[in-house]
Write a protein that holds these residues in place. Structure first.
Motif, PDB file in Angstrom:
ATOM      1  N   ARG A  71       0.834  -1.192   0.000  1.00 54.25           N
ATOM      2  CA  ARG A  71       0.000   0.000   0.000  1.00 54.25           C
ATOM      3  C   ARG A  71       0.868   1.240   0.000  1.00 54.25           C
ATOM      4  NH1 ARG A  71       2.452  -0.046   4.527  1.00 54.25           N
ATOM      5  NH2 ARG A  71       1.654   0.884   6.449  1.00 54.25           N
ATOM      6  N   ASP A  72       0.277   2.303  -0.524  1.00 49.38           N
ATOM      7  CA  ASP A  72       0.907   3.623  -0.508  1.00 49.38           C
ATOM      8  C   ASP A  72      -0.073   4.524   0.239  1.00 49.38           C
ATOM      9  OD1 ASP A  72       1.696   6.274  -1.034  1.00 49.38           O
ATOM     10  OD2 ASP A  72       2.613   5.687  -2.923  1.00 49.38           O
ATOM     11  N   ASN A  73       0.225   4.774   1.501  1.00 52.82           N
ATOM     12  CA  ASN A  73      -0.705   5.534   2.340  1.00 52.82           C
ATOM     13  C   ASN A  73      -0.935   6.944   1.790  1.00 52.82           C
ATOM     14  OD1 ASN A  73       0.141   3.269   3.882  1.00 52.82           O
ATOM     15  ND2 ASN A  73      -0.623   4.269   5.710  1.00 52.82           N
ATOM     16  N   ALA A  74       0.104   7.548   1.259  1.00 56.17           N
ATOM     17  CA  ALA A  74      -0.009   8.919   0.759  1.00 56.17           C
ATOM     18  C   ALA A  74      -0.969   8.992  -0.426  1.00 56.17           C
ATOM     19  CB  ALA A  74       1.356   9.451   0.370  1.00 56.17           C
ATOM     20  N   LYS A  75      -1.010   7.923  -1.207  1.00 52.92           N
ATOM     21  CA  LYS A  75      -1.873   7.896  -2.388  1.00 52.92           C
ATOM     22  C   LYS A  75      -3.185   7.172  -2.131  1.00 52.92           C
ATOM     23  CE  LYS A  75       1.905   8.035  -5.760  1.00 52.92           C
ATOM     24  NZ  LYS A  75       2.543   7.349  -6.916  1.00 52.92           N
ATOM     25  N   ASN A  76      -3.369   6.655  -0.915  1.00 53.32           N
ATOM     26  CA  ASN A  76      -4.566   5.869  -0.589  1.00 53.32           C
ATOM     27  C   ASN A  76      -4.794   4.768  -1.616  1.00 53.32           C
ATOM     28  OD1 ASN A  76      -5.365   7.223   1.792  1.00 53.32           O
ATOM     29  ND2 ASN A  76      -6.306   8.850   0.596  1.00 53.32           N
ATOM     30  N   THR A  77      -3.717   4.084  -1.936  1.00 53.08           N
ATOM     31  CA  THR A  77      -3.774   3.068  -2.981  1.00 53.08           C
ATOM     32  C   THR A  77      -3.158   1.770  -2.477  1.00 53.08           C
ATOM     33  OG1 THR A  77      -3.657   4.733  -4.729  1.00 53.08           O
ATOM     34  CG2 THR A  77      -3.065   2.492  -5.327  1.00 53.08           C
ATOM     35  N   VAL A  78      -3.788   0.678  -2.831  1.00 46.61           N
ATOM     36  CA  VAL A  78      -3.248  -0.641  -2.525  1.00 46.61           C
ATOM     37  C   VAL A  78      -2.962  -1.343  -3.842  1.00 46.61           C
ATOM     38  CG1 VAL A  78      -5.519  -1.761  -2.387  1.00 46.61           C
ATOM     39  CG2 VAL A  78      -3.584  -2.736  -1.158  1.00 46.61           C
ATOM     40  N   TYR A  79      -1.907  -2.134  -3.852  1.00 45.36           N
ATOM     41  CA  TYR A  79      -1.455  -2.815  -5.056  1.00 45.36           C
ATOM     42  C   TYR A  79      -1.449  -4.326  -4.833  1.00 45.36           C
ATOM     43  CZ  TYR A  79       0.339   1.881  -5.931  1.00 45.36           C
ATOM     44  OH  TYR A  79       0.446   3.239  -6.078  1.00 45.36           O
ATOM     45  N   LEU A  80      -1.579  -5.050  -5.913  1.00 45.97           N
ATOM     46  CA  LEU A  80      -1.412  -6.493  -5.876  1.00 45.97           C
ATOM     47  C   LEU A  80      -0.499  -6.864  -7.035  1.00 45.97           C
ATOM     48  CD1 LEU A  80      -2.286  -9.103  -4.391  1.00 45.97           C
ATOM     49  CD2 LEU A  80      -3.982  -9.418  -6.215  1.00 45.97           C
ATOM     50  N   GLN A  81       0.749  -7.175  -6.695  1.00 47.45           N
ATOM     51  CA  GLN A  81       1.706  -7.630  -7.696  1.00 47.45           C
ATOM     52  C   GLN A  81       1.542  -9.135  -7.846  1.00 47.45           C
ATOM     53  OE1 GLN A  81       4.004  -5.880  -9.642  1.00 47.45           O
ATOM     54  NE2 GLN A  81       4.285  -7.863 -10.635  1.00 47.45           N
ATOM     55  N   MET A  82       1.236  -9.556  -9.048  1.00 47.86           N
ATOM     56  CA  MET A  82       0.977 -10.974  -9.301  1.00 47.86           C
ATOM     57  C   MET A  82       2.034 -11.509 -10.256  1.00 47.86           C
ATOM     58  SD  MET A  82      -3.182 -10.884  -9.682  1.00 47.86           S
ATOM     59  CE  MET A  82      -3.129 -10.030 -11.253  1.00 47.86           C
ATOM     60  N   ASN A  83       2.841 -12.419  -9.776  1.00 49.83           N
ATOM     61  CA  ASN A  83       3.889 -13.038 -10.582  1.00 49.83           C
ATOM     62  C   ASN A  83       3.588 -14.514 -10.782  1.00 49.83           C
ATOM     63  OD1 ASN A  83       5.298 -10.565 -10.534  1.00 49.83           O
ATOM     64  ND2 ASN A  83       6.389 -11.138  -8.652  1.00 49.83           N
ATOM     65  N   SER A  84       4.267 -15.105 -11.752  1.00 46.36           N
ATOM     66  CA  SER A  84       4.113 -16.540 -12.035  1.00 46.36           C
ATOM     67  C   SER A  84       2.644 -16.925 -12.148  1.00 46.36           C
ATOM     68  CB  SER A  84       4.792 -17.366 -10.935  1.00 46.36           C
ATOM     69  OG  SER A  84       6.160 -17.040 -10.825  1.00 46.36           O
ATOM     70  N   LEU A  85       1.921 -16.149 -12.926  1.00 44.57           N
ATOM     71  CA  LEU A  85       0.478 -16.369 -13.035  1.00 44.57           C
ATOM     72  C   LEU A  85       0.167 -17.709 -13.671  1.00 44.57           C
ATOM     73  CD1 LEU A  85      -0.547 -12.756 -13.900  1.00 44.57           C
ATOM     74  CD2 LEU A  85      -1.559 -14.113 -12.072  1.00 44.57           C
ATOM     75  N   LYS A  86      -0.897 -18.320 -13.183  1.00 47.25           N
ATOM     76  CA  LYS A  86      -1.354 -19.615 -13.658  1.00 47.25           C
ATOM     77  C   LYS A  86      -2.751 -19.453 -14.252  1.00 47.25           C
ATOM     78  CE  LYS A  86       0.965 -21.844  -9.740  1.00 47.25           C
ATOM     79  NZ  LYS A  86       0.778 -22.731  -8.566  1.00 47.25           N
ATOM     80  N   PRO A  87      -3.156 -20.353 -15.132  1.00 45.74           N
ATOM     81  CA  PRO A  87      -4.520 -20.266 -15.678  1.00 45.74           C
ATOM     82  C   PRO A  87      -5.587 -20.230 -14.582  1.00 45.74           C
ATOM     83  CG  PRO A  87      -3.213 -21.776 -16.979  1.00 45.74           C
ATOM     84  CD  PRO A  87      -2.363 -21.382 -15.800  1.00 45.74           C
ATOM     85  N   GLU A  88      -5.344 -20.909 -13.477  1.00 40.88           N
ATOM     86  CA  GLU A  88      -6.330 -20.924 -12.396  1.00 40.88           C
ATOM     87  C   GLU A  88      -6.423 -19.613 -11.633  1.00 40.88           C
ATOM     88  OE1 GLU A  88      -3.861 -23.133 -12.922  1.00 40.88           O
ATOM     89  OE2 GLU A  88      -2.997 -23.846 -11.024  1.00 40.88           O
ATOM     90  N   ASP A  89      -5.519 -18.673 -11.926  1.00 40.32           N
ATOM     91  CA  ASP A  89      -5.606 -17.341 -11.319  1.00 40.32           C
ATOM     92  C   ASP A  89      -6.587 -16.440 -12.070  1.00 40.32           C
ATOM     93  OD1 ASP A  89      -2.072 -17.478 -10.816  1.00 40.32           O
ATOM     94  OD2 ASP A  89      -3.622 -17.765  -9.295  1.00 40.32           O
ATOM     95  N   ALA A  90      -7.044 -16.870 -13.234  1.00 40.54           N
ATOM     96  CA  ALA A  90      -7.958 -16.058 -14.030  1.00 40.54           C
ATOM     97  C   ALA A  90      -9.275 -15.855 -13.280  1.00 40.54           C
ATOM     98  CB  ALA A  90      -8.222 -16.730 -15.365  1.00 40.54           C
TER      99      ALA A  90
END
Length: 127
Positions: A71-90
């Motif tokens: 999260r970036d508190n100053a920007k009031n933003t949360v992120y989700l970095q997704m690596n090694s994606l699999k078909p079941e993550d769709a």
């Protein structure tokens, strides 16, 4: 509180995407934010959560080691970095905000503790 999710798209298996969720409005009472996902015909399931103060995190076993919530508190933003994606993550990925402070981060794995939800952003993973 309004939540605006973005960053979804089409990616090949093994690839990466970063989702963003920008919060606006009365955000000062936010205790935690989370990401959930829902595939067609399935229940909405927990993916990751982060406390707004302190930054402790919690992940579903299925994404642990591949996804990172931040999260970036100053920007009031949360992120989700997704690596090694699999078909079941769709799935459609949803961000959510909770205004309740719980003693354990585990509580933020449950949909019922979230007060606000953003619209979904679609993630498609090709095999």
């Amino acid at each position: 509180v309004q939540l605006q999710a973005s960053g979804g798209g089409l990616v090949q298996a093994g690839g990466s995407l970063r989702l963003s969720c920008a919060a606006s409005g009365r955000t000062f009472g936010t205790a935690a934010m989370g990401w959930f996902r829902q595939a067609p015909g399935k229940e909405r399931e927990f993916v990751a959560a982060i406390r707004w103060s302190g930054g402790s995190t919690y992940y579903a076993n299925s994404v642990k080691g591949r996804f990172t919530i931040s999260r970036d508190n100053a920007k009031n933003t949360v992120y989700l970095q997704m690596n090694s994606l699999k078909p079941e993550d769709a799935a459609a990925y949803y961000c959510a905000a909770s205004g309740t402070v719980y003693s354990g981060t585990y509580y933020y794995t449950q949909r019922r503790v979230y007060d606000y939800w953003g619209q979904g952003t679609q993630v498609t993973v090709s095999s």
